[in-house]
Design an enzyme around this catalytic site. Sequence first.
Site, PDB file in Angstrom:
ATOM      1  N   LYS A 110       0.926  -1.223   0.077  1.00 17.40           N
ATOM      2  CA  LYS A 110       0.031   0.080   0.075  1.00 17.40           C
ATOM      3  C   LYS A 110       0.708   1.347   0.019  1.00 17.40           C
ATOM      4  CE  LYS A 110      -4.398  -1.716   1.478  1.00 17.40           C
ATOM      5  NZ  LYS A 110      -5.769  -1.656   2.239  1.00 17.40           N
ATOM      6  N   LYS A 192      -3.799 -10.836  -7.249  1.00 22.16           N
ATOM      7  CA  LYS A 192      -5.018 -10.858  -6.402  1.00 22.16           C
ATOM      8  C   LYS A 192      -6.281 -10.294  -6.865  1.00 22.16           C
ATOM      9  CE  LYS A 192      -5.724  -8.746  -2.413  1.00 22.16           C
ATOM     10  NZ  LYS A 192      -5.721  -8.509  -0.811  1.00 22.16           N
ATOM     11  N   LYS A 195     -10.674  -4.867  -4.831  1.00 19.76           N
ATOM     12  CA  LYS A 195     -11.346  -3.769  -5.476  1.00 19.76           C
ATOM     13  C   LYS A 195     -10.474  -2.648  -6.001  1.00 19.76           C
ATOM     14  CE  LYS A 195     -13.845  -4.395  -1.460  1.00 19.76           C
ATOM     15  NZ  LYS A 195     -14.247  -4.124  -0.333  1.00 19.76           N
TER      16      LYS A 195
HETATM   17  P1  AMP Z   1     -10.780  -6.325   2.268  1.00 18.75           P
HETATM   18  O1  AMP Z   1     -11.883  -6.065   1.247  1.00 18.75           O
HETATM   19  O2  AMP Z   1      -9.458  -6.107   1.794  1.00 18.75           O
HETATM   20  O3  AMP Z   1     -11.262  -5.467   3.617  1.00 18.75           O
HETATM   21  O4  AMP Z   1     -10.889  -7.898   2.610  1.00 18.75           O
HETATM   22  C1  AMP Z   1     -11.825  -8.338   3.321  1.00 18.75           C
HETATM   23  C2  AMP Z   1     -11.651  -9.945   3.594  1.00 18.75           C
HETATM   24  O5  AMP Z   1     -11.846 -10.621   2.128  1.00 18.75           O
HETATM   25  C3  AMP Z   1     -10.307 -10.312   4.107  1.00 18.75           C
HETATM   26  O6  AMP Z   1     -10.601 -11.331   4.837  1.00 18.75           O
HETATM   27  C4  AMP Z   1      -9.519 -10.893   2.866  1.00 18.75           C
HETATM   28  O7  AMP Z   1      -8.584 -11.706   3.254  1.00 18.75           O
HETATM   29  C5  AMP Z   1     -10.400 -11.466   1.952  1.00 18.75           C
HETATM   30  N1  AMP Z   1     -10.036 -11.233   0.579  1.00 18.75           N
HETATM   31  C6  AMP Z   1      -9.821 -10.075   0.036  1.00 18.75           C
HETATM   32  N2  AMP Z   1      -9.523 -10.319  -1.161  1.00 18.75           N
HETATM   33  C7  AMP Z   1      -9.622 -11.554  -1.685  1.00 18.75           C
HETATM   34  C8  AMP Z   1      -8.969 -12.604  -2.545  1.00 18.75           C
HETATM   35  N3  AMP Z   1      -8.987 -12.215  -4.012  1.00 18.75           N
HETATM   36  N4  AMP Z   1      -9.172 -13.805  -2.299  1.00 18.75           N
HETATM   37  C9  AMP Z   1      -9.815 -14.409  -1.042  1.00 18.75           C
HETATM   38  N5  AMP Z   1     -10.086 -13.547  -0.126  1.00 18.75           N
HETATM   39  C10 AMP Z   1     -10.061 -12.390  -0.227  1.00 18.75           C
END
Ligand code: AMP
Length: 325
Positions: A110, A192, A195
Amino acid sequence: MRVFSGIQPTGNLHIGNYLGAIRQWPELQEKAECIFSIVDLHAITVPYQPKKLQENVLDAAICYLAAGINPEKSILFVQSEVKEHTELAWLLNTITPIGELQRMTQYKDKSKQFKKSVNAGLLNYPILMAADILLYQTDVVPVGKDQKQHVELTREIAKKFNSKFGKTFKIPKAQIPAIGSKIMALNSPKNKMSKSLGPDCYISLFDEPSIIRKKTMSAVTDTGRKIIYNPKKKPGISNLLTIYSLFSNKSIKQLEKDFRNKGYSDFKKSLANLLVNSLSSFREKRKKLIKREVYVKEILKQGRKKAQNIAQLNISEIKKKMGLI
Ligand code: AMP
Ligand code: TRP
Protein backbone atom coordinates in the site's frame (compact mmCIF):
# COMPACT_ATOMS: atom_id res chain seq x y z
CA MET A 1 -15.82 -20.10 21.13
CA ARG A 2 -15.72 -16.48 19.97
CA VAL A 3 -15.20 -15.38 16.38
CA PHE A 4 -14.25 -11.89 15.16
CA SER A 5 -13.80 -10.61 11.63
CA GLY A 6 -13.92 -7.31 9.81
CA ILE A 7 -14.24 -5.86 6.36
CA GLN A 8 -13.50 -2.35 5.20
CA PRO A 9 -16.38 -0.25 3.88
CA THR A 10 -14.78 0.40 0.53
CA GLY A 11 -17.62 -0.37 -1.86
CA ASN A 12 -19.06 -3.55 -3.26
CA LEU A 13 -18.01 -6.96 -1.99
CA HIS A 14 -16.56 -9.20 -4.67
CA ILE A 15 -16.48 -12.97 -5.04
CA GLY A 16 -12.90 -12.98 -3.68
CA ASN A 17 -14.10 -11.47 -0.38
CA TYR A 18 -16.94 -13.95 -0.38
CA LEU A 19 -14.98 -17.14 -1.13
CA GLY A 20 -11.97 -16.12 0.98
CA ALA A 21 -13.74 -14.84 4.06
CA ILE A 22 -17.48 -14.15 4.22
CA ARG A 23 -18.63 -17.60 3.07
CA GLN A 24 -17.39 -19.05 6.35
CA TRP A 25 -19.33 -16.58 8.49
CA PRO A 26 -22.92 -17.85 8.25
CA GLU A 27 -21.68 -21.36 9.10
CA LEU A 28 -19.69 -20.09 12.06
CA GLN A 29 -22.60 -18.15 13.53
CA GLU A 30 -24.44 -21.46 13.96
CA LYS A 31 -21.80 -22.80 16.34
CA ALA A 32 -19.95 -19.83 17.82
CA GLU A 33 -20.48 -16.36 19.22
CA CYS A 34 -19.69 -14.18 16.22
CA ILE A 35 -18.78 -10.51 16.08
CA PHE A 36 -18.48 -8.82 12.68
CA SER A 37 -17.28 -5.28 12.27
CA ILE A 38 -17.37 -2.70 9.51
CA VAL A 39 -13.88 -1.33 9.98
CA ASP A 40 -14.21 2.30 8.92
CA LEU A 41 -11.13 3.38 10.88
CA HIS A 42 -9.01 1.08 8.76
CA ALA A 43 -10.55 2.45 5.57
CA ILE A 44 -9.36 6.01 6.30
CA THR A 45 -5.67 5.04 6.21
CA VAL A 46 -5.69 5.50 2.42
CA PRO A 47 -7.16 8.44 0.47
CA TYR A 48 -10.99 8.47 0.65
CA GLN A 49 -13.96 10.78 0.28
CA PRO A 50 -15.48 11.77 3.65
CA LYS A 51 -18.89 12.38 2.06
CA LYS A 52 -18.98 8.84 0.67
CA LEU A 53 -17.83 7.05 3.80
CA GLN A 54 -21.24 6.99 5.57
CA GLU A 55 -22.85 5.67 2.42
CA ASN A 56 -20.21 2.95 2.15
CA VAL A 57 -20.66 1.96 5.81
CA LEU A 58 -24.39 1.49 5.34
CA ASP A 59 -23.78 -0.34 2.09
CA ALA A 60 -21.30 -2.67 3.83
CA ALA A 61 -23.93 -3.45 6.49
CA ILE A 62 -26.43 -4.27 3.76
CA CYS A 63 -23.86 -6.47 2.02
CA TYR A 64 -23.08 -8.35 5.23
CA LEU A 65 -26.75 -8.99 5.88
CA ALA A 66 -27.39 -10.01 2.28
CA ALA A 67 -24.45 -12.43 2.50
CA GLY A 68 -26.08 -14.26 5.39
CA ILE A 69 -25.16 -12.54 8.65
CA ASN A 70 -28.10 -13.07 10.97
CA PRO A 71 -28.38 -10.17 13.45
CA GLU A 72 -30.22 -12.40 15.91
CA LYS A 73 -27.21 -14.69 16.09
CA SER A 74 -24.24 -12.39 15.44
CA ILE A 75 -23.15 -8.95 16.54
CA LEU A 76 -22.79 -6.55 13.59
CA PHE A 77 -21.40 -3.09 14.33
CA VAL A 78 -19.34 -0.15 13.09
CA GLN A 79 -15.79 -0.04 14.45
CA SER A 80 -15.59 3.74 15.04
CA GLU A 81 -18.77 3.65 17.17
CA VAL A 82 -17.00 1.63 19.87
CA LYS A 83 -14.20 3.90 21.03
CA GLU A 84 -12.42 1.17 23.00
CA HIS A 85 -10.90 0.00 19.69
CA THR A 86 -8.84 3.17 19.32
CA GLU A 87 -8.06 3.21 23.01
CA LEU A 88 -6.69 -0.33 22.97
CA ALA A 89 -4.84 0.39 19.71
CA TRP A 90 -2.91 3.15 21.49
CA LEU A 91 -2.08 0.87 24.41
CA LEU A 92 -0.84 -1.85 22.05
CA ASN A 93 1.20 0.76 20.13
CA THR A 94 3.45 1.01 23.15
CA ILE A 95 4.50 -2.64 23.01
CA THR A 96 4.71 -3.20 19.23
CA PRO A 97 8.15 -2.94 17.61
CA ILE A 98 8.22 -0.58 14.59
CA GLY A 99 10.32 -3.11 12.68
CA GLU A 100 7.49 -5.65 12.81
CA LEU A 101 5.11 -3.12 11.25
CA GLN A 102 7.55 -2.13 8.52
CA ARG A 103 7.92 -5.71 7.33
CA MET A 104 4.17 -6.28 6.80
CA THR A 105 3.47 -7.13 3.14
CA GLN A 106 0.24 -5.10 3.02
CA TYR A 107 2.05 -2.01 4.34
CA LYS A 108 4.79 -2.39 1.74
CA ASP A 109 2.25 -2.85 -1.08
CA LYS A 110 0.00 0.00 0.00
CA SER A 111 2.83 2.44 0.62
CA LYS A 112 3.96 1.80 -2.95
CA GLN A 113 0.41 2.16 -4.26
CA PHE A 114 -0.26 5.40 -2.34
CA LYS A 115 3.25 6.83 -2.46
CA LYS A 116 2.16 10.42 -1.91
CA SER A 117 0.10 9.78 1.19
CA VAL A 118 1.89 7.24 3.36
CA ASN A 119 0.73 8.15 6.86
CA ALA A 120 1.42 6.73 10.32
CA GLY A 121 -2.05 5.17 10.30
CA LEU A 122 -1.12 2.99 7.36
CA LEU A 123 1.92 1.70 9.26
CA ASN A 124 -0.06 1.22 12.48
CA TYR A 125 -3.01 -0.44 10.71
CA PRO A 126 -2.13 -3.94 12.03
CA ILE A 127 -2.13 -2.63 15.63
CA LEU A 128 -5.71 -1.41 15.24
CA MET A 129 -6.58 -4.80 13.77
CA ALA A 130 -4.91 -6.50 16.76
CA ALA A 131 -6.98 -4.25 19.04
CA ASP A 132 -10.19 -5.28 17.20
CA ILE A 133 -9.41 -8.93 17.74
CA LEU A 134 -7.98 -8.86 21.26
CA LEU A 135 -10.62 -6.52 22.70
CA TYR A 136 -13.16 -9.34 22.43
CA GLN A 137 -10.97 -12.22 23.67
CA THR A 138 -11.34 -13.79 20.22
CA ASP A 139 -10.54 -17.46 19.55
CA VAL A 140 -10.94 -17.59 15.78
CA VAL A 141 -10.44 -14.99 13.02
CA PRO A 142 -11.87 -16.11 9.65
CA VAL A 143 -10.03 -14.20 6.89
CA GLY A 144 -8.43 -14.63 3.48
CA LYS A 145 -4.74 -15.47 3.07
CA ASP A 146 -3.64 -11.83 2.74
CA GLN A 147 -4.58 -11.17 6.38
CA LYS A 148 -2.70 -14.14 7.85
CA GLN A 149 0.40 -12.06 8.55
CA HIS A 150 -1.65 -9.52 10.50
CA VAL A 151 -3.24 -12.23 12.63
CA GLU A 152 0.20 -13.66 13.32
CA LEU A 153 1.38 -10.24 14.48
CA THR A 154 -1.73 -10.03 16.68
CA ARG A 155 -0.68 -13.30 18.32
CA GLU A 156 2.81 -11.93 18.97
CA ILE A 157 1.42 -8.72 20.47
CA ALA A 158 -0.93 -10.71 22.72
CA LYS A 159 1.88 -12.99 23.91
CA LYS A 160 4.12 -10.02 24.60
CA PHE A 161 1.39 -8.26 26.57
CA ASN A 162 0.69 -11.39 28.59
CA SER A 163 4.34 -11.90 29.49
CA LYS A 164 4.84 -8.23 30.38
CA PHE A 165 1.67 -7.56 32.34
CA GLY A 166 0.35 -11.00 33.30
CA LYS A 167 -2.06 -13.29 31.47
CA THR A 168 -4.73 -11.11 29.91
CA PHE A 169 -5.41 -12.03 26.30
CA LYS A 170 -6.45 -15.24 24.62
CA ILE A 171 -4.16 -16.09 21.71
CA PRO A 172 -6.38 -16.00 18.59
CA LYS A 173 -6.04 -18.20 15.51
CA ALA A 174 -6.59 -17.30 11.86
CA GLN A 175 -9.02 -19.54 10.00
CA ILE A 176 -8.18 -19.59 6.32
CA PRO A 177 -10.12 -21.72 3.83
CA ALA A 178 -8.13 -24.55 2.23
CA ILE A 179 -9.36 -23.55 -1.22
CA GLY A 180 -10.32 -20.03 -2.28
CA SER A 181 -8.18 -18.11 0.20
CA LYS A 182 -6.69 -16.16 -2.71
CA ILE A 183 -8.96 -15.64 -5.71
CA MET A 184 -7.10 -13.98 -8.56
CA ALA A 185 -8.11 -11.02 -10.76
CA LEU A 186 -10.18 -12.01 -13.81
CA ASN A 187 -8.31 -9.70 -16.16
CA SER A 188 -4.85 -10.37 -14.72
CA PRO A 189 -4.74 -13.77 -13.01
CA LYS A 190 -1.29 -13.29 -11.53
CA ASN A 191 -2.66 -10.59 -9.22
CA LYS A 192 -5.10 -10.95 -6.35
CA MET A 193 -8.72 -10.01 -7.10
CA SER A 194 -9.03 -6.65 -5.39
CA LYS A 195 -11.33 -3.63 -5.46
CA SER A 196 -8.32 -1.42 -6.08
CA LEU A 197 -7.62 -3.03 -9.48
CA GLY A 198 -10.91 -1.73 -10.90
CA PRO A 199 -14.27 -3.33 -11.73
CA ASP A 200 -13.02 -5.45 -14.65
CA CYS A 201 -10.90 -7.53 -12.31
CA TYR A 202 -13.75 -8.70 -10.11
CA ILE A 203 -17.34 -9.89 -10.09
CA SER A 204 -19.34 -8.19 -7.37
CA LEU A 205 -21.76 -10.27 -5.32
CA PHE A 206 -24.42 -7.87 -6.60
CA ASP A 207 -23.56 -7.52 -10.29
CA GLU A 208 -26.50 -7.86 -12.69
CA PRO A 209 -26.59 -11.07 -14.80
CA SER A 210 -25.53 -9.28 -18.00
CA ILE A 211 -22.44 -7.88 -16.27
CA ILE A 212 -21.58 -11.26 -14.73
CA ARG A 213 -21.76 -12.88 -18.16
CA LYS A 214 -19.70 -10.16 -19.79
CA LYS A 215 -16.95 -10.23 -17.16
CA THR A 216 -16.81 -14.04 -17.11
CA MET A 217 -16.62 -14.36 -20.89
CA SER A 218 -13.82 -11.79 -21.10
CA ALA A 219 -11.76 -13.29 -18.24
CA VAL A 220 -8.15 -13.77 -19.32
CA THR A 221 -7.34 -17.40 -20.04
CA ASP A 222 -4.09 -19.08 -20.99
CA THR A 223 -2.54 -20.43 -24.14
CA GLY A 224 -3.61 -23.94 -25.06
CA ARG A 225 -7.13 -25.25 -25.03
CA LYS A 226 -7.31 -27.77 -22.23
CA ILE A 227 -9.29 -27.17 -19.07
CA ILE A 228 -6.83 -28.39 -16.48
CA TYR A 229 -5.77 -27.09 -13.08
CA ASN A 230 -2.19 -25.85 -13.02
CA PRO A 231 -1.84 -22.48 -11.27
CA LYS A 232 1.78 -21.95 -12.41
CA LYS A 233 1.32 -22.73 -16.11
CA LYS A 234 -2.37 -21.91 -16.46
CA PRO A 235 -3.20 -19.28 -13.83
CA GLY A 236 -6.30 -17.99 -15.65
CA ILE A 237 -8.15 -21.25 -16.13
CA SER A 238 -7.00 -22.55 -12.72
CA ASN A 239 -8.53 -19.50 -11.04
CA LEU A 240 -11.81 -20.02 -12.91
CA LEU A 241 -11.79 -23.72 -11.98
CA THR A 242 -11.35 -22.76 -8.32
CA ILE A 243 -14.30 -20.37 -8.51
CA TYR A 244 -16.41 -22.96 -10.34
CA SER A 245 -15.56 -25.64 -7.81
CA LEU A 246 -16.44 -23.51 -4.78
CA PHE A 247 -19.78 -22.31 -6.13
CA SER A 248 -20.82 -25.74 -7.45
CA ASN A 249 -19.43 -27.90 -4.63
CA LYS A 250 -17.85 -30.11 -7.30
CA SER A 251 -14.20 -31.06 -6.99
CA ILE A 252 -11.71 -29.60 -9.46
CA LYS A 253 -10.92 -33.17 -10.58
CA GLN A 254 -14.58 -33.75 -11.40
CA LEU A 255 -14.75 -30.49 -13.35
CA GLU A 256 -11.65 -31.42 -15.37
CA LYS A 257 -13.45 -34.62 -16.31
CA ASP A 258 -16.76 -32.89 -17.10
CA PHE A 259 -15.05 -30.40 -19.43
CA ARG A 260 -12.46 -32.78 -20.95
CA ASN A 261 -13.66 -32.42 -24.50
CA LYS A 262 -14.91 -28.86 -24.24
CA GLY A 263 -13.24 -25.53 -24.99
CA TYR A 264 -12.71 -22.40 -22.92
CA SER A 265 -15.81 -20.75 -24.30
CA ASP A 266 -18.12 -23.62 -23.25
CA PHE A 267 -16.53 -23.68 -19.84
CA LYS A 268 -16.93 -19.94 -19.38
CA LYS A 269 -20.57 -20.02 -20.49
CA SER A 270 -21.30 -22.72 -17.94
CA LEU A 271 -19.41 -20.78 -15.23
CA ALA A 272 -21.36 -17.60 -16.08
CA ASN A 273 -24.66 -19.49 -15.66
CA LEU A 274 -23.50 -20.92 -12.36
CA LEU A 275 -22.50 -17.47 -11.08
CA VAL A 276 -25.72 -15.80 -12.23
CA ASN A 277 -27.71 -18.46 -10.34
CA SER A 278 -25.51 -18.56 -7.25
CA LEU A 279 -25.48 -14.81 -6.83
CA SER A 280 -29.17 -14.22 -7.49
CA SER A 281 -30.21 -14.49 -3.84
CA PHE A 282 -27.57 -11.90 -2.82
CA ARG A 283 -28.91 -9.50 -5.44
CA GLU A 284 -32.51 -9.99 -4.35
CA LYS A 285 -31.76 -9.64 -0.64
CA ARG A 286 -29.72 -6.51 -1.21
CA LYS A 287 -32.47 -4.90 -3.28
CA LYS A 288 -34.92 -5.45 -0.41
CA LEU A 289 -32.52 -4.19 2.26
CA ILE A 290 -31.69 -0.99 0.39
CA LYS A 291 -35.30 0.02 0.92
CA ARG A 292 -35.10 -0.67 4.67
CA GLU A 293 -32.49 1.82 5.84
CA VAL A 294 -34.13 2.37 9.24
CA TYR A 295 -34.09 -1.38 9.93
CA VAL A 296 -30.41 -1.70 8.96
CA LYS A 297 -29.47 1.29 11.13
CA GLU A 298 -31.32 -0.26 14.06
CA ILE A 299 -29.32 -3.48 13.64
CA LEU A 300 -26.09 -1.47 13.78
CA LYS A 301 -27.29 0.37 16.87
CA GLN A 302 -28.11 -2.85 18.68
CA GLY A 303 -24.79 -4.30 17.53
CA ARG A 304 -22.93 -1.30 18.91
CA LYS A 305 -24.56 -1.71 22.31
CA LYS A 306 -23.67 -5.39 22.52
CA ALA A 307 -20.10 -4.84 21.32
CA GLN A 308 -19.67 -1.94 23.73
CA ASN A 309 -20.70 -4.07 26.71
CA ILE A 310 -17.95 -6.59 26.02
CA ALA A 311 -15.38 -3.96 25.04
CA GLN A 312 -15.86 -1.79 28.13
CA LEU A 313 -15.50 -4.72 30.46
CA ASN A 314 -12.31 -5.91 28.83
CA ILE A 315 -10.63 -2.51 28.42
CA SER A 316 -10.86 -1.74 32.13
CA GLU A 317 -9.25 -5.10 32.88
CA ILE A 318 -6.47 -4.35 30.38
CA LYS A 319 -5.84 -0.85 31.75
CA LYS A 320 -5.69 -2.20 35.27
CA LYS A 321 -3.01 -4.66 34.20
CA MET A 322 -1.00 -1.79 32.70
CA GLY A 323 -1.25 0.27 35.87
CA LEU A 324 -3.58 2.85 34.36
CA ILE A 325 -6.51 2.62 36.75
P1 AMP B 1 -10.83 -6.34 2.21
O1 AMP B 1 -11.84 -6.10 1.17
O2 AMP B 1 -9.43 -6.14 1.75
O3 AMP B 1 -11.17 -5.63 3.50
O4 AMP B 1 -10.89 -7.90 2.55
C1 AMP B 1 -11.93 -8.48 3.26
C2 AMP B 1 -11.71 -9.96 3.44
O5 AMP B 1 -11.72 -10.61 2.17
C3 AMP B 1 -10.37 -10.33 4.10
O6 AMP B 1 -10.56 -11.41 4.98
C4 AMP B 1 -9.51 -10.74 2.94
O7 AMP B 1 -8.53 -11.67 3.33
C5 AMP B 1 -10.52 -11.37 1.99
N1 AMP B 1 -10.10 -11.24 0.58
C6 AMP B 1 -9.88 -10.07 -0.08
N2 AMP B 1 -9.52 -10.30 -1.36
C7 AMP B 1 -9.50 -11.65 -1.51
C8 AMP B 1 -9.22 -12.52 -2.61
N3 AMP B 1 -8.86 -12.04 -3.81
N4 AMP B 1 -9.31 -13.85 -2.41
C9 AMP B 1 -9.68 -14.35 -1.21
N5 AMP B 1 -9.96 -13.59 -0.13
C10 AMP B 1 -9.89 -12.25 -0.27
N1 TRP C 1 -7.52 -5.76 7.75
C1 TRP C 1 -8.64 -6.55 7.33
C2 TRP C 1 -8.72 -6.52 5.79
O1 TRP C 1 -8.33 -5.60 5.15
C3 TRP C 1 -9.91 -6.04 7.91
C4 TRP C 1 -9.93 -6.16 9.39
C5 TRP C 1 -9.81 -5.14 10.30
C6 TRP C 1 -10.07 -7.36 10.15
N2 TRP C 1 -9.87 -5.62 11.57
C7 TRP C 1 -10.03 -6.97 11.52
C8 TRP C 1 -10.21 -8.69 9.81
C9 TRP C 1 -10.10 -7.91 12.53
C10 TRP C 1 -10.32 -9.63 10.83
C11 TRP C 1 -10.25 -9.26 12.18
O2 TRP C 1 -9.27 -7.42 5.24
